[in-house]
Write a protein that holds these residues in place. Structure first.
Motif, PDB file in Angstrom:
ATOM      1  N   CYS A  64       0.824  -1.211   0.000  1.00 14.27           N
ATOM      2  CA  CYS A  64       0.000   0.000   0.000  1.00 14.27           C
ATOM      3  C   CYS A  64       0.861   1.265   0.000  1.00 14.27           C
ATOM      4  CB  CYS A  64      -0.914   0.000   1.220  1.00 14.27           C
ATOM      5  SG  CYS A  64      -2.151  -1.316   1.238  1.00 14.27           S
ATOM      6  N   PHE A  65       1.858   1.314   0.866  1.00 13.60           N
ATOM      7  CA  PHE A  65       2.671   2.521   0.997  1.00 13.60           C
ATOM      8  C   PHE A  65       3.354   2.893  -0.325  1.00 13.60           C
ATOM      9  CE2 PHE A  65       3.130   1.481   5.731  1.00 13.60           C
ATOM     10  CZ  PHE A  65       2.195   2.437   6.095  1.00 13.60           C
ATOM     11  N   ILE A  66       4.015   1.919  -0.930  1.00 16.92           N
ATOM     12  CA  ILE A  66       4.762   2.217  -2.154  1.00 16.92           C
ATOM     13  C   ILE A  66       3.820   2.400  -3.333  1.00 16.92           C
ATOM     14  CG2 ILE A  66       5.129  -0.144  -2.966  1.00 16.92           C
ATOM     15  CD1 ILE A  66       7.750   2.680  -2.906  1.00 16.92           C
ATOM     16  N   GLY A  67       2.699   1.667  -3.347  1.00 16.39           N
ATOM     17  CA  GLY A  67       1.740   1.813  -4.437  1.00 16.39           C
ATOM     18  C   GLY A  67       1.142   3.197  -4.485  1.00 16.39           C
ATOM     19  N   GLY A  68       0.770   3.730  -3.326  1.00 21.25           N
ATOM     20  CA  GLY A  68       0.240   5.083  -3.277  1.00 21.25           C
ATOM     21  C   GLY A  68       1.259   6.125  -3.685  1.00 21.25           C
ATOM     22  N   LYS A  69       2.498   5.923  -3.253  1.00 21.18           N
ATOM     23  CA  LYS A  69       3.556   6.879  -3.583  1.00 21.18           C
ATOM     24  C   LYS A  69       3.851   6.906  -5.079  1.00 21.18           C
ATOM     25  CE  LYS A  69       6.995   6.686  -0.848  1.00 21.18           C
ATOM     26  NZ  LYS A  69       8.187   6.148  -0.156  1.00 21.18           N
ATOM     27  N   GLY A 105       3.396  -3.911  -5.332  1.00 20.42           N
ATOM     28  CA  GLY A 105       2.585  -2.714  -5.117  1.00 20.42           C
ATOM     29  C   GLY A 105       2.959  -1.591  -6.050  1.00 20.42           C
ATOM     30  N   ALA A 106       4.262  -1.435  -6.302  1.00 18.46           N
ATOM     31  CA  ALA A 106       4.717  -0.388  -7.217  1.00 18.46           C
ATOM     32  C   ALA A 106       4.241  -0.625  -8.641  1.00 18.46           C
ATOM     33  CB  ALA A 106       6.248  -0.293  -7.186  1.00 18.46           C
ATOM     34  N   SER A 107       3.912  -1.876  -8.982  1.00 10.34           N
ATOM     35  CA  SER A 107       3.445  -2.199 -10.329  1.00 10.34           C
ATOM     36  C   SER A 107       1.924  -2.211 -10.431  1.00 10.34           C
ATOM     37  CB  SER A 107       3.992  -3.569 -10.754  1.00 10.34           C
ATOM     38  OG  SER A 107       5.395  -3.613 -10.702  1.00 10.34           O
ATOM     39  N   LEU A 108       1.270  -2.839  -9.451  1.00  7.75           N
ATOM     40  CA  LEU A 108      -0.169  -3.073  -9.577  1.00  7.75           C
ATOM     41  C   LEU A 108      -1.017  -1.857  -9.221  1.00  7.75           C
ATOM     42  CD1 LEU A 108      -2.386  -5.129 -10.201  1.00  7.75           C
ATOM     43  CD2 LEU A 108      -2.355  -5.782  -7.777  1.00  7.75           C
ATOM     44  N   LEU A 130      -6.487   5.551   0.673  1.00  6.89           N
ATOM     45  CA  LEU A 130      -6.561   4.157   1.104  1.00  6.89           C
ATOM     46  C   LEU A 130      -5.181   3.557   1.343  1.00  6.89           C
ATOM     47  CD1 LEU A 130      -9.399   2.826  -1.249  1.00  6.89           C
ATOM     48  CD2 LEU A 130      -9.567   3.358   1.197  1.00  6.89           C
ATOM     49  N   SER A 131      -4.187   4.019   0.584  1.00  6.08           N
ATOM     50  CA  SER A 131      -2.832   3.480   0.739  1.00  6.08           C
ATOM     51  C   SER A 131      -2.229   3.829   2.092  1.00  6.08           C
ATOM     52  CB  SER A 131      -1.925   4.005  -0.381  1.00  6.08           C
ATOM     53  OG  SER A 131      -1.595   5.373  -0.183  1.00  6.08           O
ATOM     54  N   ASN A 147       4.406   9.869   4.507  1.00  5.90           N
ATOM     55  CA  ASN A 147       4.636   8.620   3.785  1.00  5.90           C
ATOM     56  C   ASN A 147       6.120   8.271   3.703  1.00  5.90           C
ATOM     57  OD1 ASN A 147       5.362   7.321   0.941  1.00  5.90           O
ATOM     58  ND2 ASN A 147       3.343   6.554   1.534  1.00  5.90           N
ATOM     59  N   GLY A 148       6.976   9.268   3.663  1.00  4.71           N
ATOM     60  CA  GLY A 148       8.404   9.053   3.429  1.00  4.71           C
ATOM     61  C   GLY A 148       9.045   7.951   4.250  1.00  4.71           C
ATOM     62  N   PRO A 149       8.912   7.982   5.580  1.00 10.92           N
ATOM     63  CA  PRO A 149       9.619   6.977   6.390  1.00 10.92           C
ATOM     64  C   PRO A 149       8.866   5.673   6.592  1.00 10.92           C
ATOM     65  CG  PRO A 149       8.632   8.631   7.810  1.00 10.92           C
ATOM     66  CD  PRO A 149       8.302   9.041   6.394  1.00 10.92           C
ATOM     67  N   CYS A 150       7.664   5.517   6.057  1.00 12.76           N
ATOM     68  CA  CYS A 150       6.817   4.370   6.405  1.00 12.76           C
ATOM     69  C   CYS A 150       7.427   3.025   6.019  1.00 12.76           C
ATOM     70  CB  CYS A 150       5.444   4.526   5.738  1.00 12.76           C
ATOM     71  SG  CYS A 150       4.384   5.766   6.530  1.00 12.76           S
ATOM     72  N   VAL A 151       7.993   2.932   4.828  1.00 10.86           N
ATOM     73  CA  VAL A 151       8.550   1.647   4.391  1.00 10.86           C
ATOM     74  C   VAL A 151       9.731   1.251   5.278  1.00 10.86           C
ATOM     75  CG1 VAL A 151       9.750   0.469   2.508  1.00 10.86           C
ATOM     76  CG2 VAL A 151       7.759   1.887   2.017  1.00 10.86           C
TER      77      VAL A 151
END
Length: 280
Positions: A87-92, A215-218, A242-243, A183-187
């Motif tokens: 979710c985190f990377i997909g939203g970003k 997530g970065a792709s889908l 949602l992300s 969002n930056g530090p979440c991953v």
């Protein structure tokens, strides 16, 4: 001579028409069923495949359990954390890819201003990451989920501001900037949390990294699909909201699927762990 010139002109027009008929754009993206089947196969290999890291734990790992085993009993926590980073990377990635298109479709500001908006987004992400690295120096098993919870809440409230005031330029600037900051530090926090509640082995991190890359792709693909099929520009803001919202309950669920009795209050007989008197 004039006939030859006429033939040449006809050939040029035909070639131009031919060029116009050639479709221009990215190659066709595999459909959702293909991507879903690929995802399930890859997850199956990660979970049920060989586990070469079982021989030789890293120095400093918790000692063997009561039954003398050093094998992780399951990978449920890793799968939940993989969904979080999904979710985190997909939203970003979606925000970075489609923010300029969002501005263009809504007409809320000029295209030149949209370029600066993306710049502000990534400056905020960078500042958030740097602040997160400093904060992680002092985190403990108890404080890390609290800090990550604050980041998730701040991130989805930032997008909620944009949803509440979709025609406000100021709210868009503020929402995007604070989204990037939270969002930056979440991953990085997810990686840290994974290492605290599981054995940080190759398979463990492979599962989490698969969630990150998938997530970065889908997520950008799904965002564009919904956008083009009636969702409109607001799809980007909803997906980004949602992300940051979905990982919040997942974070607290992960605590109760850990096989570490120090982390999981409901764990009665599993692995013994290192003392937690001092911050780890």
């Amino acid at each position: 001579m004039s006939t030859n010139n006429g033939d040449i002109l006809d050939k040029v027009k035909q070639s131009e028409n031919h060029v116009d008929a050639v479709p221009v754009g990215p190659p066709e993206i595999p459909n959702k069923w293909t991507m879903g089947i690929t995802y399930m196969m890859a997850m199956g290999l990660l979970i049920f495949g060989p586990n070469p890291e079982q021989n030789g734990r890293l120095k400093g790992m918790p000692p063997k359990g009561k039954n003398g085993s050093t094998d992780a009993p399951h990978f449920r926590a890793e799968m939940i954390i993989a969904l979080m980073v999904f979710c985190f990377i997909g939203g970003k990635v979606s925000m970075t890819a489609y923010l300029k298109t969002y501005v263009s479709d809504t007409g809320i500001m000029s295209d030149d201003a949209a370029s600066y908006l993306i710049l502000v987004l990534w400056i905020a992400i960078t500042v958030g990451r740097l602040a997160g690295v400093q904060d992680q120096r002092f985190l403990t098993n108890d404080s890390l989920p609290v800090h990550l919870t604050v980041l998730c809440i701040g991130g989805f409230l930032s997008m909620l501001l944009v949803l509440w005031f979709p025609d406000s330029v100021d709210c868009l600037w503020i929402g995007v900037a604070f989204y990037g900051l939270f969002n930056g530090p979440c991953v990085g926090y997810c990686y840290d949390w994974n290492n605290r509640i599981t054995y940080p082995t190759e398979k463990s991190m492979s599962i989490v990294m698969f969630g990150l890359n998938f997530g970065a792709s889908l997520v950008p693909y799904v965002t564009a699909y919904i956008w083009d099929h009636g969702g409109g520009p607001i799809t980007l803001i909803v997906v980004t909201f949602l992300s940051m919202f979905i990982p919040l309950p997942l974070l607290h669920i992960s605590k109760y699927v850990s096989y570490d009795p120090v982390i999981n209050p409901y764990m009665r007989s599993a692995y013994s762990t290192l003392p937690q008197d001092e911050p780890i």
